[in-house]
Design an enzyme around this catalytic site. Sequence first.
Site, short mmCIF file in Angstrom:
data_model
loop_
_atom_site.label_atom_id
_atom_site.label_comp_id
_atom_site.label_asym_id
_atom_site.label_seq_id
_atom_site.Cartn_x
_atom_site.Cartn_y
_atom_site.Cartn_z
N SER A 190 30.35 37.22 -13.09
CA SER A 190 30.41 38.27 -12.32
C SER A 190 30.75 38.14 -10.72
CB SER A 190 28.92 39.33 -12.30
OG SER A 190 29.27 40.52 -12.24
N ASP A 228 31.90 43.74 -22.46
CA ASP A 228 31.45 44.32 -21.14
C ASP A 228 32.31 45.28 -20.55
OD1 ASP A 228 30.43 44.10 -18.25
OD2 ASP A 228 31.58 42.52 -17.75
N HIS A 273 28.50 41.32 -20.90
CA HIS A 273 28.57 40.64 -19.50
C HIS A 273 28.04 39.39 -19.33
CE1 HIS A 273 29.35 41.37 -15.17
NE2 HIS A 273 28.29 41.00 -14.86
#
Length: 704
Positions: free
Chosen positions: A182, A392, A450
């Site tokens: 991320s 995601d 994610h």
Amino acid sequence: MKLIYYFITAICQILTVSALVTKRGTSAKDEYLVTSLPGLFHNIPQEEIPLMFSGQLELYPENKTHYYFWKYVDNHKVEKAKGKTIFWLNGGPGCSSMDGALMEAGPFRVNKQGEVTYNNGSWHKAGDIVFVDQPAGTGFSYSDDYDETLAAVVHHFIRFLEKYYELFPEDSENEIILAGESYAGQYIPYIAEGILNRNKDSQDESSKFNLKGLLIGNGWIAPNEQSLSYLPYSVQAGILKKENPNWTSVMHQHEKCQNIVNQINGGTLEEGVNANDVVSRECEQVLNLILKVTLDNDAAKNQQCVNMYDFTLKDSYPSCGMNWPPDLEYVNPFLNDKSVLNQLNVKLHQLWSECSGPVGRHLRNKNTEPAVSLLPGILEKIPIILFNGNRDIICNYIGTENFIKNLEWNGAKGFPEEAKAQDWKYEDEIVGYIRSARNLTFVNVFDASHMVPFDKPHVSRSIIDLLLGEYDEKVDEKDDDKKIIETYPLGYKKEEEQDEQENGSKPSVGVTKPDEGEDDTDSESDDDSDDDSKNETDELSLTNKNPEISNTTSRVTRLIQLLVICIIIWGVYILYLSYRARPSSIIKSGPSSKKKNVQWADQLRMFQDEDAVNRQDNSNFLSKAYNKITGHSDAKVRYTPTPSEDIEMGSATTGPDPVEFVINSDDEEEYQVRQEAPLPELPLPELPLPDLPSEEGSKGPVLK
Ligand SMILES: *[C@@H]1O[C@H](CO)[C@@H](O)[C@H](O)[C@H]1NC(C)=O
Ligand SMILES: *[C@@H]1O[C@H](CO)[C@@H](O)[C@H](O)[C@H]1NC(C)=O
């Protein structure tokens, strides 16, 4: 029999404790050892308990900067896992890497009872893995100052590495893999560039960091371009439909972002547009708007909003995923439990929270280019894998594919025609697809969110094999024009190569398959490789492994071994003390002390296991003695005691007498305490943190 056993253990402890009373000499690393955790000896197979170090490493005494890390080392490394250190960073900014440790790539997960359970897809099987909370203010890391730029983040992380290798000099030659997720899609390229520059400037070959490659999962790397994928992704996923009454407003926001991206790429900037801005406000707003207009007001409260980290799930609004993953519910109290903190050698801390707002608000990155601009320079030197869980939304695969299309690296733009998407096969299943050219690899992982290692621990671990070239490329049986990339569970390929040596015949990979009907190929193959490797490590475990020896015999054998070990420990310790007494640097305390530590941890484990088998009340006796020895549980007002009701600030000073706390926690079995009563929240020994900047800049979803 038991009596004799306890008699011997008691003698052992008296000997060791008295040795310490004589002189308290522990190596720097000892202070970071983790020797117990709730559930560790109940829920984790004994041979799978990793060697662990955890604690807050001091980086700068001037402003009290300490970075927290948790390191896991497999005691039965397969060959290819040796000589490697993986550093894992979560994103945010300000999200703790304990997400990664306890919900993703680490060997443990936390259950409802607040005990650790085993993740048999853990990455520590592929190399030592170190989860680091950074920048300061994140998780258990702290400082008087917050970082405001990625340049500062890099500077401090390199300082962390230097301090880390002072603590673990035996690892300093290891290959380094930087991994994370991320917003770490910003951290990791910046840190990699910092390391490569440092290596270039360094005259001394031995002080260079041996950076091998980067693994970035659902990375936030080219934020503006990636924001342009929200609309197409949401439509494709069926979240947003053209019939939505707010469709035009979403389109409008999307076009505003497109306009900014065009200006930046074209180099003609209108007023107010900054090319050196990690992400522009207009682009950031696209996802917020989509989440808002797709709100389902008729649904149950916790089902009204689509989960931005996994479009197949729902959450309450405006969290839209901040309450996810579900394990967070257990990780939170676990990391705020005073006995756990004690076991993790966390001394000074704030209340643990998954993501820190202040860290994000301070890291404003004024005049900082997004990390995508650094990729070409890095790719000249080392390979990068960008992997995406395909469910995601916030850092979706379409966004990654799109920015790669526009990226120029190693002499060309994007992936060439020939570098088609290849199916990725793992354990007879197609688990994703892969494109790769000129040191850059893109992996789309199917049925993953994610947090890819959360959903797909084994598959995600195999991405490391892709980085290291440990895969086969085969022609697709169904389509001669297509190639398939296949990776294997840990140790499997090695096993195959050994067959080859033994049989003198080259196995056809297409024919050789992992044992069919054997679900747990992973630990199966791990065991094999254990037996194959010369097993020099612990002769102790031999008795445990050998089923021929009857229970009583093995007990006698163990007793004798125990006695011998005690004497050896005692002897070694005395030698060690005399060695330590010499005036030498603490850090350079030499390999002899290192070996001893490892050995100690092994033996401790063995004893603990014995205890667990016997299920006696004093099962944690040795570990407590050990903690005392190493100074782990010397609860010298390490934590402000819990006040009975009021958890408001300021009440901490009026808590019960610290001494009471020490006695209580010492007398009771930690995990029993945990099971009996829900944990009161820890009052925070508040760290002196500087004033926050205004709310401005706190907008936008969290990139954890
Ligand atoms: C390992 O994981 C698989 C699922 O991926 C599970 O079925 C198996 O029971 C696990 N084995 C151990 C020893 O935990
Ligand atoms: C890719 O990385 C390797 C190091 O792993 C490096 O030696 C090589 O030059 C790079 N390839 C290209 C095409 O730049």
